[in-house]
Design an enzyme around this catalytic site. Structure first.
Site, short mmCIF file in Angstrom:
data_model
loop_
_atom_site.label_atom_id
_atom_site.label_comp_id
_atom_site.label_asym_id
_atom_site.label_seq_id
_atom_site.Cartn_x
_atom_site.Cartn_y
_atom_site.Cartn_z
N ASN A 241 0.86 -1.19 0.00
CA ASN A 241 0.00 0.00 0.00
C ASN A 241 0.89 1.23 0.00
O ASN A 241 2.03 1.17 0.47
CB ASN A 241 -0.85 0.04 1.28
N ASP B 62 -3.98 -6.16 2.32
CA ASP B 62 -5.06 -7.10 2.62
C ASP B 62 -4.77 -8.51 2.07
O ASP B 62 -5.25 -9.49 2.61
CB ASP B 62 -6.38 -6.59 2.02
N LYS C 239 13.61 -14.97 -9.20
CA LYS C 239 13.06 -13.83 -9.94
C LYS C 239 12.31 -14.31 -11.20
O LYS C 239 12.84 -15.11 -11.97
CB LYS C 239 14.22 -12.90 -10.34
N PRO D 275 -3.95 -11.97 7.53
CA PRO D 275 -4.69 -11.85 8.78
C PRO D 275 -5.06 -10.40 9.03
O PRO D 275 -4.30 -9.50 8.67
CB PRO D 275 -3.68 -12.34 9.84
N ASP D 276 -6.23 -10.18 9.60
CA ASP D 276 -6.62 -8.82 9.96
C ASP D 276 -6.12 -8.57 11.40
O ASP D 276 -6.72 -9.05 12.37
CB ASP D 276 -8.14 -8.64 9.86
N ILE D 277 -5.02 -7.86 11.49
CA ILE D 277 -4.33 -7.70 12.78
C ILE D 277 -5.21 -6.94 13.76
O ILE D 277 -5.35 -7.32 14.93
CB ILE D 277 -2.98 -6.96 12.57
N PHE E 20 -7.50 2.64 12.00
CA PHE E 20 -7.50 3.73 11.02
C PHE E 20 -8.34 3.31 9.83
O PHE E 20 -8.47 2.12 9.55
CB PHE E 20 -6.07 4.07 10.58
N LYS F 290 -16.70 0.19 9.83
CA LYS F 290 -15.43 -0.49 10.11
C LYS F 290 -15.20 -0.66 11.61
O LYS F 290 -14.72 -1.69 12.06
CB LYS F 290 -14.28 0.31 9.49
N LYS G 159 -14.64 -4.37 12.96
CA LYS G 159 -13.32 -4.77 13.49
C LYS G 159 -13.36 -4.96 15.00
O LYS G 159 -12.46 -5.56 15.57
CB LYS G 159 -12.29 -3.68 13.16
O1 C5P Z 1 -9.83 -2.91 6.45
P1 C5P Z 1 -8.92 -1.75 6.35
O2 C5P Z 1 -7.57 -2.08 5.79
O3 C5P Z 1 -9.50 -0.53 5.67
O4 C5P Z 1 -8.70 -1.30 7.88
C1 C5P Z 1 -7.79 -0.36 8.28
C2 C5P Z 1 -7.39 -0.61 9.70
O5 C5P Z 1 -7.20 -1.99 9.92
C3 C5P Z 1 -6.06 0.03 10.05
O6 C5P Z 1 -6.09 0.35 11.41
C4 C5P Z 1 -5.07 -1.08 9.74
O7 C5P Z 1 -3.88 -0.93 10.47
C5 C5P Z 1 -5.84 -2.31 10.15
N1 C5P Z 1 -5.55 -3.53 9.39
C6 C5P Z 1 -4.97 -4.61 10.02
N2 C5P Z 1 -4.74 -5.76 9.33
C7 C5P Z 1 -5.10 -5.88 8.03
C8 C5P Z 1 -5.72 -4.79 7.38
C9 C5P Z 1 -5.92 -3.62 8.07
O8 C5P Z 1 -4.64 -4.50 11.19
N3 C5P Z 1 -4.87 -7.01 7.39
#
Ligand code: C5P
Length: 396
Positions: A208, A276, A286, A303-305, A322, A336, A340
């Site tokens: 990103n 994501d 390569k 994983p969504d941290i 964020f 969100k 979350k």
């Molecule tokens: O879902 P999105 O990426 O828009 O969400 C943003 C928030 O989720 C931010 O706080 C980002 O640090 C966190 N995040 C995360 N793990 C991911 C994707 C986003 O912790 N895989």
């Protein structure tokens, strides 16, 4: 907070010295008493007469001015203050401070003082970025000197970039912070920042866009309020702040492990722009161009941290996520927050037209359990200070 306080203001030799006249006015309007010290070079940029007139006090200039010594010795002068402020702090002044020099009144005061010191650096961007200045800045921070700025912007030398002195209003806030209580003392805070890099092959990755500027400023602001900060950062162009524990990571999965390892914490501020998806079939070698056509990448979800942390057995008391959006910013951020499971969401519009991504300013909406606050467009350092103050309030 500054009312009734004694500030010794050391005005160094840089074009930004003119901003000190406004700073003096603001300090006095806030009820502070200002004792000005103008260095020899500083006097080339502002006249001691205007400084004295605005401060309503005599200006000290020379260590060997016997009249000064008989009126107030330099030791006394350095200790009568509640805070010493150096603005502008030139590269030379910072080098002298870091090295412990005492060859004029200003440096002697700074070496002799037992009071907190705040500097507002100002210099040409190449001087600011020079390894020697980086070293001196790190040394000064390690010595407990508070720092406000520098900021990025147009400079008197015609260049654009970091090295510009913070604005007087910002210096005033930093003075209030330096004089004020450190409400996050004893609190452990986790900040994630920067992008993650997900490899395609050993030389290519997906990521990103993220400079890490906002996350870095937040970590610094929390540190300034006394927090013990763990700063987990992906590969970002903005250097991490000093005085925090830096954990450098590359991928989202690395970041998840680093976040887990940092627990328990009281607060987590998840400012990282985490990818994501990662490339499931990433290549060990390569990828070469072949007549067979373009390679096919298969993605799998990272994983969504933030989500995992929000339902973790050791969930921090306050979890802040964020939301970087390009449309329906507030509505998306509210959704969100619920999805979350975090407490607050800091949302901003990162459409290219806003210039926020990679820029030095941010315009955010703070979405909490109780509503939405629209903050004005501010320097990222200012957004960070406001957020840190809100966090401190929420914890007490
Ligand atoms: O879902 P999105 O990426 O828009 O969400 C943003 C928030 O989720 C931010 O706080 C980002 O640090 C966190 N995040 C995360 N793990 C991911 C994707 C986003 O912790 N895989």
């Amino acid at each position: 907070m500054v009312a009734g306080k004694h500030i010794t203001l050391i005005i160094g030799g840089g074009i930004a010295a003119y901003k000190c006249l406004d700073l003096i006015r603001k300090l006095r309007a806030a009820g502070a008493q200002v004792t000005p010290v103008v260095t020899r070079a500083g006097a080339e940029f502002v006249t001691p007469l205007s400084v004295a007139a605005l401060a309503g006090a005599r200006v000290y200039q020379d260590l060997f001015d016997l009249k000064d010594e008989s009126e107030m010795g330099h030791i006394q002068l350095s200790r009568a203050a509640d805070l010493l402020v150096v603005a502008p702090a030139t590269a030379d002044m910072m080098a002298k401070m870091a090295g412990g020099h005492a060859d004029d009144l200003a440096t002697t005061l700074l070496l002799a003082t037992d009071k907190p010191v705040l500097i507002a650096p100002a210099m040409n961007l190449r001087m600011w970025e020079h390894a020697a200045t980086r070293r001196n800045l790190a040394q000064l921070r390690a010595d407990g000197v508070a720092v406000v700025g520098s900021e990025s912007g147009d400079m008197a030398c015609g260049e654009y970039g970091p090295g510009r002195m913070a604005e007087p209003a910002q210096i005033l806030d930093a003075i209030a912070t330096a004089l004020g209580p450190r409400p996050l003392t004893g609190k452990r805070v986790l900040v994630t920042s920067g992008p993650t890099h997900e490899p395609i092959d050993p030389v290519r990755y997906i990521a990103n866009r993220s400079s890490g500027a906002q996350g870095t400023a937040i970590a610094a602001a929390l540190r300034d309020l006394g927090a013990d900060v763990v700063f987990v950062t992906g590969p970002a162009p903005v250097a991490p702040p000093s005085g925090v524990q830096v954990v450098a990571v590359e991928t989202a999965r690395d970041m998840l492990h680093a976040v887990d390892a940092a627990l328990p914490v009281d607060v987590a501020v998840m400012a990282a722009a985490v990818a994501d998806w990662r490339v499931e079939n990433n290549f060990a070698q390569k990828i070469k161009k072949t007549p067979q056509g373009t390679p096919e990448l298969r993605f799998s979800e990272n994983p969504d941290i933030l989500k995992q942390l929000s339902s973790h057995a050791s969930r921090p008391e306050l979890v802040i996520g964020f939301a970087a959006e390009t449309e329906n910013v507030v509505a998306n951020a509210m959704a969100k927050r619920t999805r979350k499971g975090c407490d607050w969401i800091v949302a901003n519009d990162v459409s290219p037209a806003t210039g926020i991504m990679g820029g030095s300013e941010n315009a955010v909406h703070l979405v909490t359990q109780t509503g939405v606050e629209d903050w004005p467009r501010l320097p990222k350092t200012e957004v960070a200070r406001k957020l840190a103050a809100r966090i401190a309030k929420a914890l007490t």
